[in-house]
Design a protein around this motif. Structure first.
Motif, PDB file in Angstrom:
ATOM      1  N   MET A 127       0.845  -1.238   0.099  1.00 34.66           N
ATOM      2  CA  MET A 127      -0.144  -0.053  -0.140  1.00 34.66           C
ATOM      3  C   MET A 127       0.727   1.302   0.127  1.00 34.66           C
ATOM      4  O   MET A 127       1.696   1.372   0.783  1.00 34.66           O
ATOM      5  CB  MET A 127      -0.852  -0.048   1.005  1.00 34.66           C
ATOM      6  CG  MET A 127      -1.870   1.090   1.378  1.00 34.66           C
ATOM      7  SD  MET A 127      -3.362   1.061   0.507  1.00 34.66           S
ATOM      8  CE  MET A 127      -4.134  -0.695   1.108  1.00 34.66           C
ATOM      9  N   GLU A 128       0.675   2.392  -0.944  1.00 36.22           N
ATOM     10  CA  GLU A 128       1.390   3.281  -1.104  1.00 36.22           C
ATOM     11  C   GLU A 128       0.538   4.541  -1.003  1.00 36.22           C
ATOM     12  O   GLU A 128      -0.501   4.485  -1.273  1.00 36.22           O
ATOM     13  CB  GLU A 128       2.063   3.309  -2.549  1.00 36.22           C
ATOM     14  CG  GLU A 128       3.320   2.328  -2.616  1.00 36.22           C
ATOM     15  CD  GLU A 128       3.814   2.532  -3.960  1.00 36.22           C
ATOM     16  OE1 GLU A 128       4.813   1.867  -4.169  1.00 36.22           O
ATOM     17  OE2 GLU A 128       3.554   3.494  -4.877  1.00 36.22           O
ATOM     18  N   ILE A 129       1.132   5.641  -0.297  1.00 35.20           N
ATOM     19  CA  ILE A 129       0.326   6.821  -0.002  1.00 35.20           C
ATOM     20  C   ILE A 129       1.319   7.950  -0.190  1.00 35.20           C
ATOM     21  O   ILE A 129       2.529   8.131   0.223  1.00 35.20           O
ATOM     22  CB  ILE A 129      -0.239   6.816   1.445  1.00 35.20           C
ATOM     23  CG1 ILE A 129      -0.957   5.801   1.951  1.00 35.20           C
ATOM     24  CG2 ILE A 129      -0.930   8.351   1.604  1.00 35.20           C
ATOM     25  CD1 ILE A 129      -0.341   4.862   2.713  1.00 35.20           C
ATOM     26  N   GLU A 130       0.817   8.784  -1.122  1.00 34.47           N
ATOM     27  CA  GLU A 130       1.632   9.986  -1.606  1.00 34.47           C
ATOM     28  C   GLU A 130       1.073  11.306  -0.902  1.00 34.47           C
ATOM     29  O   GLU A 130      -0.085  11.636  -0.856  1.00 34.47           O
ATOM     30  CB  GLU A 130       1.852  10.308  -3.056  1.00 34.47           C
ATOM     31  CG  GLU A 130       2.686   9.163  -3.773  1.00 34.47           C
ATOM     32  CD  GLU A 130       2.557   9.133  -5.268  1.00 34.47           C
ATOM     33  OE1 GLU A 130       2.403  10.335  -5.856  1.00 34.47           O
ATOM     34  OE2 GLU A 130       2.911   8.228  -5.999  1.00 34.47           O
ATOM     35  N   PHE A 131       1.842  12.175  -0.386  1.00 40.19           N
ATOM     36  CA  PHE A 131       1.483  13.367   0.081  1.00 40.19           C
ATOM     37  C   PHE A 131       2.182  14.579  -0.511  1.00 40.19           C
ATOM     38  O   PHE A 131       3.486  14.463  -0.822  1.00 40.19           O
ATOM     39  CB  PHE A 131       1.962  13.595   1.536  1.00 40.19           C
ATOM     40  CG  PHE A 131       1.231  12.369   2.391  1.00 40.19           C
ATOM     41  CD1 PHE A 131       0.116  12.470   2.847  1.00 40.19           C
ATOM     42  CD2 PHE A 131       1.887  11.165   2.793  1.00 40.19           C
ATOM     43  CE1 PHE A 131      -0.691  11.736   3.824  1.00 40.19           C
ATOM     44  CE2 PHE A 131       1.243  10.356   3.471  1.00 40.19           C
ATOM     45  CZ  PHE A 131      -0.241  10.356   4.083  1.00 40.19           C
ATOM     46  N   ASP A 132       1.563  15.905  -0.418  1.00 41.10           N
ATOM     47  CA  ASP A 132       2.372  16.939  -0.936  1.00 41.10           C
ATOM     48  C   ASP A 132       3.064  17.550   0.121  1.00 41.10           C
ATOM     49  O   ASP A 132       3.500  17.014   1.345  1.00 41.10           O
ATOM     50  CB  ASP A 132       1.129  18.088  -1.469  1.00 41.10           C
ATOM     51  CG  ASP A 132       0.468  18.484  -0.518  1.00 41.10           C
ATOM     52  OD1 ASP A 132       0.586  18.450   0.774  1.00 41.10           O
ATOM     53  OD2 ASP A 132      -0.590  19.405  -0.958  1.00 41.10           O
ATOM     54  N   LYS A 133       3.891  18.670   0.129  1.00 42.65           N
ATOM     55  CA  LYS A 133       4.566  19.329   0.777  1.00 42.65           C
ATOM     56  C   LYS A 133       4.136  19.602   2.245  1.00 42.65           C
ATOM     57  O   LYS A 133       4.753  19.662   3.271  1.00 42.65           O
ATOM     58  CB  LYS A 133       5.558  20.497   0.241  1.00 42.65           C
ATOM     59  CG  LYS A 133       4.483  21.685  -0.016  1.00 42.65           C
ATOM     60  CD  LYS A 133       5.394  22.685  -0.372  1.00 42.65           C
ATOM     61  CE  LYS A 133       4.167  24.030  -1.113  1.00 42.65           C
ATOM     62  NZ  LYS A 133       4.995  24.873  -1.527  1.00 42.65           N
ATOM     63  N   LYS A 134       2.648  19.922   2.213  1.00 43.25           N
ATOM     64  CA  LYS A 134       2.077  20.191   3.375  1.00 43.25           C
ATOM     65  C   LYS A 134       1.488  19.143   4.286  1.00 43.25           C
ATOM     66  O   LYS A 134       0.705  19.189   5.126  1.00 43.25           O
ATOM     67  CB  LYS A 134       0.893  21.324   3.312  1.00 43.25           C
ATOM     68  CG  LYS A 134       1.235  22.403   2.338  1.00 43.25           C
ATOM     69  CD  LYS A 134      -0.048  23.338   2.298  1.00 43.25           C
ATOM     70  CE  LYS A 134       0.460  24.888   1.706  1.00 43.25           C
ATOM     71  NZ  LYS A 134      -0.579  25.604   1.211  1.00 43.25           N
TER      72      LYS A 134
END
Length: 147
Positions: A72-79
């Motif tokens: 399972m992969e989760i991507e987040f932005d800089k915030k």
């Protein structure tokens, strides 16, 4: 005129390549993630420990990628706002999926599960276990099917 255009294009390409060459990927600890990302992970994945967390710093942006043992992969932005949750063909936690989208999938694709969800400027994109990709606006209203 063509020479000026070629020189300009070459300089621009070199500049872009130079920016991307400065990209830096670093493995970090969960505590180094932005607060929003930490809250999201705790709410939807509880005390599960990630396999790894990568901070991807580029000149103009920073992104984070978290992966668990089950791929399972989760991507987040800089915030620390989530951008994508990818179960890699496995069902993602239903708590992540907006209620309106979950209801639409349940009503129209009863046997299918959502394996990926992505949020963008114009709405959500989801992928189902049967491979269909469904698009929704930011309010969660269905807009179209992609294949």
């Amino acid at each position: 005129m063509k020479t000026k255009l070629n020189v300009t294009a070459s300089l621009f390409a070199g500049l872009i390549f130079g920016f991307s060459a400065n990209a830096q990927k670093t493995v970090i600890k969960k505590e180094a993630l932005p607060a929003n990302a930490q809250t999201f992970l705790k709410a939807h994945f509880g005390s599960k420990k990630p396999s790894y967390i990568i901070e991807d710093k580029e000149i103009l942006s920073t992104e984070y990628k978290v992966q668990y043992d089950n791929k399972m992969e989760i991507e987040f932005d800089k915030k620390g706002n989530w951008k994508e949750v990818d179960g890699n063909n496995s069902k993602i936690p239903s708590s992540i999926i907006p209620k309106k989208i979950a209801s639409y999938v349940k009503d129209n694709f009863r046997k299918e599960k959502i394996t990926k969800i992505e949020i963008g400027t114009f709405g959500y994109e989801t992928k189902l276990t049967n491979g269909l990709e469904l698009k929704f606006n930011l309010k969660g209203d269905f807009t179209k099917i992609d294949k």
